[in-house]
Design a protein around this motif. Structure first.
Motif: not given
Length: 438
Positions: A62, A394, A369, A397-398, A390, A58
Motif C-alpha cells: 500500500l 488504505l 501517504n 489506515a494501515s 484508494v 499487503c
C-alpha cells in the motif's frame, strides 16, 4: 525528462540501472530481517508465520504505491523529507520526517550489526559482540564510501547469496516435509493464550520490519537512469519476489521445527538446516552473515544519501553535504551515520531496535501517504507513475493500525531520538540566522 543524462561534476553519479535497482531493493528487503527475527514472529503467531508475512506484504505494498508516484514525480535525493517539504510547506515537518527516516536507518544498521554478531557468527567464531559489531559497521562504511556503483555491485553478489540461502532453507524444509519428518499441522497451529487476530497482527508488525527497506530506494532517485520508467518496475517486482519467498519460508519453518523452538533461537533458520541434515550449519551461517551484511550496507547507503540530501536542503549542517572528490560519495555523512550506529549498537537489543525502526518509519509512511494526496494539486511536466487514490487512503489506515501495536519502551526510544533531532534542527536554524546576519 528527469532521470536521464549524466551527473554534474559536483553531484551524485547517475549509475543505477534497472537491474541494479531491482537487486538493491530486493537485497534491502530480502534476508536480514527474516534471518534474525522469524523466531520472534513464531513466538507471537505460533505456526501462522506465513499468514503474518502475507499481511505485512499487503501493508507494505500500500505504501509502496505512494513511493512509486512521488519518486517518479520528484526524482531527488532526500526522499520523504523532500515530499514533506513540498506538501506541508514547513521546514520543521520536513526535517522531522527526514530525521525519522534517517534515525530508522541508523537504528536498523545498529540492529543488523547485533544480528551479525549473534548465533550466526558464533557458529564458527567466538568473539565479543559489541567490538565485533563496531568492526562490522566500520567495514560497511568503507564499502559505502568506495562508490555507489561499487557498493551496488557488491550488493548484487550478496543478494544472490542471501536469496539462495532463503531458497535453500525453503527447499530443505520441503524435503523434510516430503520424507515425512515434519508436522504440517505446525504451520497452522495458533498461538497459545492469545487471539489469532491479535497474535497475527503483532507478528505482522515484526514481519513488517522484514519488508521495510523498499523506501530507502527513494534516496537513490538522482542516481537512477530513466527513473520514471525504471523505478516502479523495480519496486513492485522486488517486493513481490521477496513476499513469495517469505510466505513459503514462513510455512515450512514451523512445519519442520516447533514454533516454540524457533522462538527460543537467535538463529532460527539454522534450526531448520540442522533438522534437514543435508547442509553443514556452518555453511548456512556464512550465508546468513552475508545476508545481514548486505542489509546493513544498503541501509547505510540510504542513511548517508538522506543525510546528504537534507544537508543540501539546509535541514542539517552544511558540511554533511560534502562529497568525496574522487569517489563522489557523501563522505562526511557516511562518517557521522556510522558513528551514530556504533553508539546505538553498544546500548540496545536487536528486537527493541527492530520495533523502534518500524515505529519511526510508520510516521514517515504516514507523512508520505498523505503527501501523495496533497501533491496531486502540483502537476509536473514529465510523465510519472500515478497511484490509484484508494491506495494511499488504505495505506494511512494501515499505518495507524500498526501504530496501535507498539509497546511503551519503543515509544520512549523513538521519543528520545526525536528530541535529539529537534535539538539539531534548532541548532541549524540558529546557525543559519547567524550566517544571514553576518
Amino acid at each position: 525528462m528527469p532521470g536521464t543524462g549524466t551527473s554534474s561534476p559536483t553531484g551524485l553519479r547517475r549509475a543505477v540501472t534497472g537491474p541494479l535497482l531491482f537487486l538493491f531493493i530486493l537485497g534491502d528487503v530480502l534476508g536480514a530481517g527474516v534471518y534474525a527475527l522469524i523466531g520472534e514472529m513464531a513466538g507471537d503467531a505460533g505456526g501462522l508465520v506465513w499468514l503474518s508475512f502475507g499481511v505485512a506484504l499487503c501493508l507494505a505494498l500500500l505504501t509502496a504505491f505512494s513511493y512509486a508516484e512521488l519518486v517518479t514525480k520528484y526524482p531527488r535525493a532526500g526522499g520523504s523529507a523532500v515530499y514533506a517539504e513540498k506538501a506541508y510547506r514547513s521546514p520543521l515537518v520536513a526535517f522531522l520526517v527526514g530525521y525519522c527516516m534517517l534515525a530508522a536507518g541508523v537504528v536498523s544498521a545498529a540492529g543488523l550489526s547485533l544480528a551479525f554478531t549473534g548465533e550466526y557468527l558464533t557458529a564458527f567464531l567466538d568473539v565479543p559482540q559489541v567490538p565485533a559489531a563496531v568492526v562490522f559497521l566500520l567495514v560497511v562504511a568503507l564499502v559505502n564510501a568506495w562508490g555507489i556503483k561499487e557498493s551496488l555491485q557488491a550488493n548484487v553478489v550478496m543478494t544472490v547469496i542471501e536469496s539462495a540461502g532463503l531458497v535453500l532453507v525453503t527447499i530443505l524444509g520441503a524435503w523434510v516435509i516430503g520424507r515425512g519428518d515434519a508436522d504440517l499441522g505446525g504451520a497452522f497451529s495458533p498461538p497459545e493464550d492469545s487471539s489469532v487476530w491479535l497474535a497475527v497482527l503483532g507478528s505482522a508488525l515484526v514481519a513488517f520490519y522484514s519488508f521495510v527497506g523498499f523506501e530507502t530506494s527513494a534516496n537513490l532517485a538522482e542516481e537512477i537512469r530513466d527513473v520514471s520508467r525504471v523505478y516502479p518496475r523495480a519496486l513492485f517486482g522486488s517486493l513481490a519476489t521477496a513476499g513469495a519467498v517469505y510466505v513459503l519460508l514462513g510455512f515450512v519453518a514451523p512445519a519442520v521445527v516447533e514454533p516454540s523452538e524457533l522462538a527460543a533461537s537467535s538463529g532460527p533458520l539454522l534450526e531448520v538446516v540442522r533438522v534437514a541434515g543435508a547442509v553443514p550449519p556452518v555453511l548456512f551461517a556464512v550465508i546468513a552473515l552475508v545476508a545481514i551484511a548486505n542489509g546493513a550496507l544498503l541501509t547505510m547507503i540510504m542513511a548517508s544519501r538522506l543525510t546528504y540530501g537534507m544537508a543540501r536542503q539546509g535541514l542539517l549542517p552544511s558540511p554533511l553535504a560534502r562529497v568525496l572528490p574522487r569517489r563522489r560519495t557523501p563522505g562526511v555523512a557516511i562518517l557521522v551515520t556510522t558513528a551514530l550506529a556504533i553508539a546505538l549498537a553498544a546500548t540496545n537489543e536487536l528486537v527493541d531496535l527492530a520495533a523502534t525502526v518500524v515505529l519511526l518509519l510508520l510516521f514517515v509512511f504516514l507523512s508520505t501517504n498523505v503527501a501523495v494526496l496533497v501533491l496531486r494539486r502540483d502537476p509536473v511536466e514529465h510523465d510519472h507513475f500515478r497511484s490509484p487514490t484508494v491506495m494511499p487512503v488504505l495505506a494511512i489506515a494501515s499505518c495507524l493500525l500498526l501504530l496501535t501495536q507498539q509497546e511503551l519502551r519503543h515509544w520512549v526510544l523513538a521519543g528520545i531520538l526525536l528530541v535529539i533531532g529537534a535539538g539539531v534542527h534548532a541548532l541549524v536554524r540558529r546557525l543559519s540566522r547567524a550566517d544571514q546576519r553576518s
